[in-house]
Every structure is written in structure tokens, then in C-alpha cells.
Design a protein around this motif. Structure first.
Motif, PDB file in Angstrom:
ATOM      1  N   LEU A   1     -31.377  29.290  15.951  1.00  0.00           N
ATOM      2  CA  LEU A   1     -31.458  29.746  17.332  1.00  0.00           C
ATOM      3  C   LEU A   1     -30.964  31.187  17.444  1.00  0.00           C
ATOM      4  N   VAL A   2     -29.934  31.535  16.692  1.00  0.00           N
ATOM      5  CA  VAL A   2     -29.441  32.910  16.708  1.00  0.00           C
ATOM      6  C   VAL A   2     -30.497  33.862  16.143  1.00  0.00           C
ATOM      7  N   ARG A   3     -31.147  33.451  15.042  1.00  0.00           N
ATOM      8  CA  ARG A   3     -32.177  34.304  14.447  1.00  0.00           C
ATOM      9  C   ARG A   3     -33.390  34.439  15.356  1.00  0.00           C
ATOM     10  N   HIS A   4     -33.580  33.463  16.258  1.00  0.00           N
ATOM     11  CA  HIS A   4     -34.718  33.523  17.169  1.00  0.00           C
ATOM     12  C   HIS A   4     -34.628  34.736  18.096  1.00  0.00           C
ATOM     13  N   LEU A   5     -33.409  35.299  18.264  1.00  0.00           N
ATOM     14  CA  LEU A   5     -33.265  36.503  19.076  1.00  0.00           C
ATOM     15  C   LEU A   5     -34.133  37.637  18.547  1.00  0.00           C
ATOM     16  N   GLU A   6     -34.348  37.674  17.227  1.00  0.00           N
ATOM     17  CA  GLU A   6     -35.093  38.777  16.636  1.00  0.00           C
ATOM     18  C   GLU A   6     -36.565  38.783  17.036  1.00  0.00           C
ATOM     19  N   SER A   7     -37.071  37.655  17.517  1.00  0.00           N
ATOM     20  CA  SER A   7     -38.487  37.594  17.878  1.00  0.00           C
ATOM     21  C   SER A   7     -38.748  37.992  19.325  1.00  0.00           C
ATOM     22  N   ALA A   8     -37.701  38.303  20.087  1.00  0.00           N
ATOM     23  CA  ALA A   8     -37.901  38.684  21.485  1.00  0.00           C
ATOM     24  C   ALA A   8     -38.525  40.070  21.577  1.00  0.00           C
ATOM     25  N   VAL A   9     -39.313  40.292  22.633  1.00  0.00           N
ATOM     26  CA  VAL A   9     -39.965  41.595  22.807  1.00  0.00           C
ATOM     27  C   VAL A   9     -39.004  42.629  23.383  1.00  0.00           C
ATOM     28  N   GLN A  10     -37.897  42.175  23.995  1.00  0.00           N
ATOM     29  CA  GLN A  10     -36.954  43.118  24.586  1.00  0.00           C
ATOM     30  C   GLN A  10     -36.135  43.799  23.495  1.00  0.00           C
ATOM     31  N   ALA A  11     -35.769  45.035  23.750  1.00  0.00           N
ATOM     32  CA  ALA A  11     -35.055  45.824  22.742  1.00  0.00           C
ATOM     33  C   ALA A  11     -33.570  45.502  22.687  1.00  0.00           C
ATOM     34  N   THR A  12     -33.011  44.982  23.776  1.00  0.00           N
ATOM     35  CA  THR A  12     -31.574  44.688  23.816  1.00  0.00           C
ATOM     36  C   THR A  12     -31.363  43.302  24.396  1.00  0.00           C
ATOM     37  N   VAL A  13     -30.207  42.739  24.093  1.00  0.00           N
ATOM     38  CA  VAL A  13     -29.888  41.409  24.622  1.00  0.00           C
ATOM     39  C   VAL A  13     -29.749  41.441  26.147  1.00  0.00           C
ATOM     40  N   PRO A  14     -29.064  42.446  26.746  1.00  0.00           N
ATOM     41  CA  PRO A  14     -29.008  42.473  28.221  1.00  0.00           C
ATOM     42  C   PRO A  14     -30.396  42.497  28.862  1.00  0.00           C
ATOM     43  N   ALA A  15     -31.327  43.264  28.285  1.00  0.00           N
ATOM     44  CA  ALA A  15     -32.686  43.287  28.839  1.00  0.00           C
ATOM     45  C   ALA A  15     -33.343  41.927  28.696  1.00  0.00           C
ATOM     46  N   LEU A  16     -33.121  41.289  27.565  1.00  0.00           N
ATOM     47  CA  LEU A  16     -33.678  39.947  27.370  1.00  0.00           C
ATOM     48  C   LEU A  16     -33.128  38.983  28.407  1.00  0.00           C
ATOM     49  N   LEU A  17     -31.815  39.013  28.633  1.00  0.00           N
ATOM     50  CA  LEU A  17     -31.209  38.082  29.586  1.00  0.00           C
ATOM     51  C   LEU A  17     -31.734  38.326  31.000  1.00  0.00           C
ATOM     52  N   ASP A  18     -31.905  39.595  31.370  1.00  0.00           N
ATOM     53  CA  ASP A  18     -32.438  39.897  32.701  1.00  0.00           C
ATOM     54  C   ASP A  18     -33.824  39.293  32.884  1.00  0.00           C
ATOM     55  N   GLU A  19     -34.680  39.443  31.878  1.00  0.00           N
ATOM     56  CA  GLU A  19     -36.052  38.955  32.013  1.00  0.00           C
ATOM     57  C   GLU A  19     -36.133  37.443  31.847  1.00  0.00           C
ATOM     58  N   VAL A  20     -35.264  36.873  31.026  1.00  0.00           N
ATOM     59  CA  VAL A  20     -35.236  35.413  30.894  1.00  0.00           C
ATOM     60  C   VAL A  20     -34.833  34.777  32.211  1.00  0.00           C
ATOM     61  N   ARG A  21     -33.862  35.374  32.889  1.00  0.00           N
ATOM     62  CA  ARG A  21     -33.440  34.829  34.189  1.00  0.00           C
ATOM     63  C   ARG A  21     -34.578  34.858  35.193  1.00  0.00           C
ATOM     64  N   ALA A  22     -35.449  35.878  35.099  1.00  0.00           N
ATOM     65  CA  ALA A  22     -36.514  36.053  36.097  1.00  0.00           C
ATOM     66  C   ALA A  22     -37.773  35.250  35.782  1.00  0.00           C
ATOM     67  N   VAL A  23     -37.909  34.760  34.563  1.00  0.00           N
ATOM     68  CA  VAL A  23     -39.183  34.182  34.174  1.00  0.00           C
ATOM     69  C   VAL A  23     -39.394  32.774  34.728  1.00  0.00           C
ATOM     70  N   GLY A  24     -38.301  32.069  35.037  1.00  0.00           N
ATOM     71  CA  GLY A  24     -38.439  30.781  35.702  1.00  0.00           C
ATOM     72  C   GLY A  24     -38.811  29.616  34.810  1.00  0.00           C
ATOM     73  N   HIS A  25     -38.488  29.688  33.529  1.00  0.00           N
ATOM     74  CA  HIS A  25     -38.775  28.550  32.642  1.00  0.00           C
ATOM     75  C   HIS A  25     -37.826  27.399  32.987  1.00  0.00           C
ATOM     76  N   PRO A  26     -38.319  26.158  33.046  1.00  0.00           N
ATOM     77  CA  PRO A  26     -37.442  25.047  33.443  1.00  0.00           C
ATOM     78  C   PRO A  26     -36.307  24.762  32.461  1.00  0.00           C
ATOM     79  N   ARG A  27     -36.412  25.245  31.221  1.00  0.00           N
ATOM     80  CA  ARG A  27     -35.354  24.972  30.235  1.00  0.00           C
ATOM     81  C   ARG A  27     -34.431  26.177  30.036  1.00  0.00           C
ATOM     82  N   THR A  28     -34.482  27.149  30.937  1.00  0.00           N
ATOM     83  CA  THR A  28     -33.719  28.377  30.733  1.00  0.00           C
ATOM     84  C   THR A  28     -32.228  28.118  30.587  1.00  0.00           C
ATOM     85  N   VAL A  29     -31.653  27.304  31.469  1.00  0.00           N
ATOM     86  CA  VAL A  29     -30.206  27.063  31.428  1.00  0.00           C
ATOM     87  C   VAL A  29     -29.811  26.422  30.106  1.00  0.00           C
TER      88      VAL A  29
END
Length: 474
Positions: free
Chosen positions: A415-443
Motif C-alpha cells: 500500500l505504501v508503494r502504491h503511492l508511487e503510481s499516483a499522478v500527483q507530484a506530492t502527497v499533499p496534492a494527492l490528498l487534496d484530490e482524493v478528498r474531492a473525488v468522492g470514492h466510497p472507500r476513501t476513508v
């Protein structure tokens, strides 16, 4: 962090071990299973490919015409966006090729089923098989097998009860197997008896028995009504068998005459290949051919990619392609994200016959990213670059869905290595967009990631993001 989505995102659910800890047998190359030889008298592959080229010559000619006459800025292929050739285009092709419009339409439909033409909206372009048609026997045979798998679409469906037609389509593999084992002409009357037996078995397997009101113990049971389903004979299947035989004959799989049916060399070879696939899977440790789509996918979850694809092929060979695709998409709609990804891997094995069904689910939010990637690869995009068809929001949704599969079935380091496959360049950017995407399993995904990540500061930020999603904060 990188901007690439890995080409093969199959989860490795088995704990990695050092080579020294592996059993001795794991460190030795397994002897390869000898390739099975087709039945005696089967033509060589080059000869079979020549037969397929001859049978599909008209379809290839229409496909080449479409390649030169249609496409962006040159002409419209369809009028309804459903791959039906428009009247103007059919007349245009008929004039240039010296054919009737009806013949052009028939060859166009055959070319689509064989993967020689790919239709996108109101435009058409050649499939990859057309490019390799004159030099690659395997491409030709795969195109013919795709047409063979779609035989029920190659001939107008009879005006019968759809459920009965579906039963006949499901029963025809057994009829074809009997024809292949007979290695010669078989009376149509004998095939009708076999078809009726198989349809009866299918109904029995579904437990189609009448259920009336429950009776108290000791209450005499009333005699069954004259129209009781248990006593109702099968509807006449002879017209449907005739339709099936004519459809199979139209794709070049068999010939009919004098009350007998005989598989062509191509048809016999194709049925033998499918029987071999089923037999190999039945002998394998996995052996998932009798399972539902969901059960088969779960059984393949821990297999290596090549072994899983072999299971997919065998499972598909034992079923009509239409019902198999529908069952796979049904499994993909479930709550298990791992099965969603594996279902689309199995659909990649199906290939061209699955395209209409995959295109039909593009608007379903849960399946959209997977369907878009499947279509991009089917249209010829390199799997490494297929993710470029996704919007940033779709890519983020897919990242969360894949992370949910890892959280449910994988291990913390994965799961930690899965961070490398995100399109966002930074973790804060990833978290911002993950919060906005509305996936039911986000939490759940964020909580699992926070628990797994070794960096305390990053884990704290992820937990805060999970809490904000849970409470609806920003």
C-alpha cells in the motif's frame, strides 16, 4: 512520486520470501507441457489460415476500402453511432467495389466481428489484424476465431422467446463438441435430440420447478394443473437448431446438406482448441472453469499473470462469449475492487467481441476508468501510455479504487508503494484530490495508508485527511 501508472497493477497477495526460503522445487525450472497435437487429418496452421483468408476475403476487401475512404475528415461510416453502416456509405462502397449494398453491409458486419474494422462513434479505422493480414497467420486465425465466437450475432436472431434463444446458444458448445468428436457428417435429427437433452439439463440446473403454497402436514396434495411447468414439454427447438446451424455455416464453421451437418476443417480445429483449453484448466491446480465469474476471479487472484490468463481463456472457452462478458461485467460492478481489476484483465483476453459491452458501461462511474483503459488498449494504444486517456479526476478515482484492493487483499508495504503510481507530484496534492473525488472507500483507504506508512508526519497528514472526509470537513 512519479506520473506513471504501472502497466501491470496485478496485486501480489502472497508474502514475498527470499529465494533461500523457497522450496527446492521452486528454484527449478518446471518442464514445459508439450504442446498438444491436433487430431489426425487437421490441416497445418498455414493451410487453416489460408482457408480463413479465403472465407474472409470479402470482409477484408470492405475493411481496406473503409481504411482508404473513411476516417476523420474523409467520410462518415455510421449514422446511429452503433456501428451500423449508413445508407450513403453502403451505396458509396457498393459503387466503388462493384457489389450490392446488401453484400457490403454483410461484409462490413463480418469485418467488425472479426476485428478487421474498429468503429468509434461515426468513424471507422482498420483493426490491427488487417495490418497483419497478409503476413501473420496467427492474426488471421485469431480473427476467424473471434468471428466463430460471435456466431449468434452473424445471422438474424429468430423471433422466438429470448430466454429460449439464450438456452440454445448456451447449449450449442456441447452440440459442436459432439460434431467435432464424430469427425464426419451427423444427422440433424441426432443433433436435435442432443440439443433438447442439453436444454433440459440447463433448466434442471437452474431448478426450474413450480413452487405453490406450502401445505400443512397431512393435507392431501392437489393434482397438478394441466399447464404445470413440470409437465410442460420443451417448446419445439427444431427451428432454433436450424437457425444455429445456418449461423454457424455463415461464418464457415460447418456445412449442412441432405439432413446432415459437418464441421469444416476450420470449425473442427476451433472446437478442438477450445476443448483443449478446457481440459488443460480442468487438470490444473486452479481448475476454475465450473465457477461463476466471481469465483473464477477469486481463484485467479493469487496466480501469476500468465497462469491467470490461461484460466481466463479456459473459463471463456466453456461459455458463450456474450453471457461470459455479461457475467464478468456483473462481477466488476461488485464492491470488491480487486475483482473489478481482474474482470477487465479477463475481458482483455476476450478481445474484440467484448468491445460493445465495454463501451456500453463507460458512463457507469465505478467502471468508467477501467473501461476507458480497456478501450484505449483495444484501439491500439501502448499499455504504458493508455492512462493518458483518463482525466486527472478519473485517474485519481482509479488510484483510490486500486488502493482499496490493496488494503483489502494486500500488505502494508504494498500500500505504501502504491503511492508511487499516483499522478500527483506530492502527497499533499494527492490528498487534496482524493478528498474531492468522492470514492466510497476513501476513508478506509486513507486510514489503512496512515497505519502502514513509516513516516509519522505523513501518516498524521493522511489521518487528518481521512477525518476530514469522514466528517465532511475541508
Amino acid at each position: 512520486m512519479t506520473s506513471r501508472i504501472p502497466r501491470d497493477s496485478r496485486l501480489r497477495l502472497v508474502r514475498p520470501r527470499p529465494l533461500a526460503a523457497a522450496p527446492p522445487a521452486m528454484n527449478q525450472r518446471r518442464p514445459r507441457r508439450a504442446a498438444p497435437r491436433p487430431p489426425e487429418g487437421t490441416p497445418a496452421r498455414s493451410e487453416l489460415a489460408g482457408m480463413a483468408r479465403s472465407g474472409l476475403a470479402g470482409a477484408a476487401r470492405v475493411a481496406r476500402w473503409a481504411d482508404s475512404a473513411l476516417g476523420p475528415g474523409r467520410g462518415s461510416a455510421t449514422a446511429d453511432g452503433k456501428a451500423t453502416l449508413s445508407d450513403a456509405t453502403a451505396d458509396h462502397a457498393a459503387r466503388e467495389l462493384g457489389l450490392t449494398a446488401a453484400r457490403v453491409r454483410a461484409d462490413w458486419d463480418t469485418a467488425r466481428l472479426a476485428g478487421l474494422i474498429e468503429v468509434h462513434g461515426d468513424t471507422a479505422r482498420p483493426g490491427w489484424r488487417l495490418r497483419a493480414w497478409n503476413r501473420d497467420d496467427s492474426a488471421v486465425l485469431r480473427g476467424w476465431v473471434a468471428l466463430f465466437d460471435a456466431w449468434s450475432l452473424a445471422h438474424p436472431e429468430p423471433a422466438e422467446e429470448p430466454a429460449v434463444v439464450a438456452e440454445v446458444v448456451s447449449a450449442m458448445p456441447q452440440v459442436l463438441s459432439f460434431l467435432q468428436l464424430s469427425a464426419g457428417p451427423v444427422p440433424v435429427a441426432q443433433l436435435l435430440d442432443l440439443l433438447e437433452q442439453r436444454v433440459t439439463e440447463l433448466r434442471t440446473e437452474r431448478c426450474e420447478v413450480p413452487y405453490g403454497p406450502r401445505l400443512e402436514p397431512g393435507t392431501p396434495k392437489a393434482p397438478p394443473a394441466p399447464d404445470d411447468d413440470a409437465d410442460t414439454p420443451l417448446a419445439p427447438l427444431a427451428p432454433l437448431l436450424e437457425w444455429a446451424l445456418h449461423a454457424l455455416a455463415s461464418v464457415g464453421a460447418l456445412t449442412c446438406g441432405d439432413g446432415h451437418a459437418t464441421l469444416t476443417p476450420l470449425g473442427s480445429w476451433a472446437v478442438w482448441v477450445k476443448l483443449e483449453q478446457i481440459c488443460v484448466a480442468a487438470q490444473s491446480p486452479a481448475g476454475n472453469i465450473e465457477q461463476s465469474a466471481e469465483g473464477m476471479l477469486r481463484g485467479c487472484a493469487q496466480l501469476r499473470p500468465n497462469a491467470a490468463r490461461a484460466e481466463y481463456r479456459a473459463w471463456l472457452a466453456a461459455r458463450p462469449v456474450g453471457s461470459a462478458v455479461a457475467e464478468l461485467l456483473g462481477a466488476a460492478r461488485g464492491e470488491d475492487a480487486l475483482l473489478r481489476g481482474l474482470a477487465f484483465e479477463a475481458l482483455r483476453v476476450v478481445g474484440a467481441p467484448a468491445e460493445p459491452d465495454v463501451r456500453a458501461v463507460v458512463e457507469e462511474p465505478t467502471l468508467r476508468p477501467y473501461a476507458l483503459l480497456w478501450l484505449a488498449e483495444h484501439d491500439g494504444a501502448d499499455p504504458e501510455d493508455a492512462h493518458e486517456v483518463l482525466t486527472r479526476r478519473e485517474a485519481t478515482w482509479l488510484w483510490v479504487d486500486t488502493a482499496a484492493a490493496v488494503a483489502d487483499h494486500g500488505e502494508a508495504p504494498l500500500l505504501v508503494r502504491h503511492l508511487e503510481s499516483a499522478v500527483q507530484a506530492t502527497v499533499p496534492a494527492l490528498l487534496d484530490e482524493v478528498r474531492a473525488v468522492g470514492h466510497p472507500r476513501t476513508v478506509q483507504v486513507l486510514v489503512a495508508l496512515a497505519a502502514a506508512h513509516p513516516d509519522p508526519a505523513l501518516a498524521k497528514a493522511v489521518r487528518r485527511a481521512a477525518f476530514q472526509v469522514h466528517t465532511g470537513g475541508s
